[in-house]
Enzyme design. Structure first.
Site, short mmCIF file in Angstrom:
data_model
loop_
_atom_site.label_atom_id
_atom_site.label_comp_id
_atom_site.label_asym_id
_atom_site.label_seq_id
_atom_site.Cartn_x
_atom_site.Cartn_y
_atom_site.Cartn_z
N MET A 182 -4.47 1.65 64.78
CA MET A 182 -3.98 2.89 64.19
C MET A 182 -3.51 3.83 65.29
SD MET A 182 -6.06 3.76 60.74
CE MET A 182 -7.51 4.48 61.50
N LEU A 184 -4.52 4.61 71.35
CA LEU A 184 -5.03 3.42 72.02
C LEU A 184 -5.96 3.77 73.18
CD1 LEU A 184 -1.82 1.19 72.17
CD2 LEU A 184 -3.51 1.41 70.32
N HIS A 185 -6.91 2.87 73.42
CA HIS A 185 -7.82 2.98 74.55
C HIS A 185 -8.06 1.58 75.11
CE1 HIS A 185 -10.90 1.54 71.77
NE2 HIS A 185 -10.63 2.55 70.96
N GLU A 186 -8.94 1.48 76.09
CA GLU A 186 -9.14 0.20 76.76
C GLU A 186 -9.62 -0.89 75.82
OE1 GLU A 186 -9.11 -2.81 79.30
OE2 GLU A 186 -8.23 -0.84 79.68
N HIS A 235 -8.53 -1.44 72.76
CA HIS A 235 -7.32 -2.04 72.20
C HIS A 235 -6.61 -2.91 73.24
CE1 HIS A 235 -7.62 1.79 69.72
NE2 HIS A 235 -7.66 0.84 68.79
N GLN A 269 -7.60 3.81 53.81
CA GLN A 269 -8.96 3.61 54.32
C GLN A 269 -9.66 4.92 54.65
OE1 GLN A 269 -7.25 1.21 57.59
NE2 GLN A 269 -8.74 2.21 58.92
N GLY A 298 -11.95 -5.83 67.32
CA GLY A 298 -13.03 -5.52 68.24
C GLY A 298 -14.39 -5.63 67.59
N ASP A 346 -16.41 -2.74 65.48
CA ASP A 346 -16.31 -2.64 64.02
C ASP A 346 -16.80 -3.94 63.41
OD1 ASP A 346 -14.86 0.01 63.91
OD2 ASP A 346 -13.46 -1.15 65.11
N SER A 367 -11.15 5.66 69.10
CA SER A 367 -10.09 6.67 69.06
C SER A 367 -10.63 8.03 68.67
CB SER A 367 -9.00 6.24 68.08
OG SER A 367 -8.39 5.04 68.50
#
Length: 372
Positions: free
Chosen positions: A68, A71-73, A75, A99, A203, A206, A242
């Site tokens: 979504m 982004l971070h590390e 992702h 969602q 990931g 989740d 995020s």
């Protein structure tokens, strides 16, 4: 005619020869440098499918990383994994409204398009010299593309075409967020049908989502493999998310209580405990002590939180278990809600939104069965 949107991330725009597809440009302000590749950026389905058919004819495999944005590390680690197993990596960037519950943070969810594209470009440059696959395609659909018949509906029971995976979607996160996994399963089904990837990447943070997606793929005979990447953490143990941008210094410091609580239960398991009460008692002790410490502080210093759940569950069904089955292992998971700050000090470093909205944090630890 559907259109392909090609944006050069760090060079003059170029148009790749996709039959019967008109290329148009969207504004992007990245400084121009020579010899950089453009990503294919698609906003509709027919153009993306035309490109995907071309890859299929040429024997190219595709790994899809659904996101979504923001982004971070975590992702990026999934994109690296996808590049190691596929010819091309597709990344979807779409904030899926179905969602989010009617009172959740859809409107304020962080949207960082330019930063996201820059991060993907930097990663693709890293992959360039690795001999692995490359990030080639961004699927950034409009909501009209994803929900072509009716506007997306987040009410219960709601109107529209939905995918529901029960009873999995009603447990843990699903108890507090009753439409969440209906929305996740629905949008992922749309992505999988559109992209037809050989593999999809999610990931471990989740964990419930990964179990539900695996169930959906199996139950609907979807022709893709689900890959799960390890949770990426900050140095202090906080799981990357995020939504962490909403946490200022004070709430960020207290937010690690969830990972600390789960680690305490894991430590009990490592010492030979297998009974639920013996393990979770240590987790609750960590959470309760932190909560009492915050209650004793003045309003300008404390960051209050509420524990939604701490769970010990079966890894396949996510049903709560009383004793860890040695042959299967178990999933330790939890969720807390960081409450808005009651008072703010002058000069205090705040998160997005000024630390005035609640922030839900989730985390988990997989208790693996002994290796044969």
């Amino acid at each position: 005619m559907a259109s392909t949107i090609l944006r050069c991330v760090a060079a003059p725009r170029i148009t790749l020869p996709i039959p019967n597809v008109r290329a148009v440009s969207l504004p992007f302000h990245e400084p121009v440098r020579q010899h950089a590749r453009a990503f294919h950026i698609f906003r509709d389905v027919p153009a993306l499918r035309a490109y995907r058919r071309e890859l299929l004819v040429n024997g190219k495999s595709v790994g899809l990383v659904p996101t979504m944005g923001a982004l971070h590390e975590g992702h990026l680690s999934l994109a690296r994994q996808a590049a190691s197993e596929n010819s091309e990596v597709f990344v979807s960037i779409y904030v899926n409204p179905t969602q989010f519950g009617v009172n959740e943070d859809l409107a304020s969810y962080p949207k960082t398009w330019d930063t996201d594209i820059a991060m993907l470009k930097e990663l693709d440059e890293e992959l360039k010299s690795s001999g692995q696959g490359r990030i080639t395609t961004i699927f950034a659909p409009t909501t009209k593309t994803m929900y072509p018949t009716l506007p997306p509906d987040s009410t219960i029971p709601g109107t529209g075409s939905f995918v529901t995976i029960t009873p999995l979607a009603n447990l843990l996160e699903g108890k507090s967020r009753p439409v969440f996994f209906r929305g996740v399963a629905t949008v992922c089904m749309k992505f999988f049908n559109t992209v037809e990837p050989e593999r999809v990447y999610f990931g471990q943070k989740d964990v419930q989502q990964t179990v539900i997606i695996k169930r959906m793929v199996r139950d609907f005979h979807l022709n893709t493999e689900v890959r799960v990447g390890a949770t990426k953490r900050e140095p202090d143990g906080l799981a990357m998310s995020s939504r962490n941008v909403y946490l200022g210094e004070r709430r960020r410091r207290v937010g690690i209580v969830l990972s600390q609580a789960l680690r305490a239960a894991e430590a009990a398991h490592n010492m030979g405990k297998r009974d639920r009460d013996d393990m979770l008692a240590l987790a609750w002790d960590v959470a309760n002590r932190m909560s009492m410490e915050q209650d004793e502080l003045p309003e300008t210093e404390r960051a209050r939180f509420e524990v939604d759940y701490i769970s010990l569950a079966d890894p396949d069904t996510l049903e709560e278990v009383q004793t860890v089955d040695e042959s299967k292992g178990a999933v330790l998971s939890g969720a807390i809600k960081m409450m808005p700050l009651e008072a703010v000090r002058d000069g205090e470093k705040l998160g997005m939104g000024g630390d005035q909205g609640p922030v839900r944090l989730i985390d988990n630890i997989i208790l693996e069965p002994p290796k044969a």
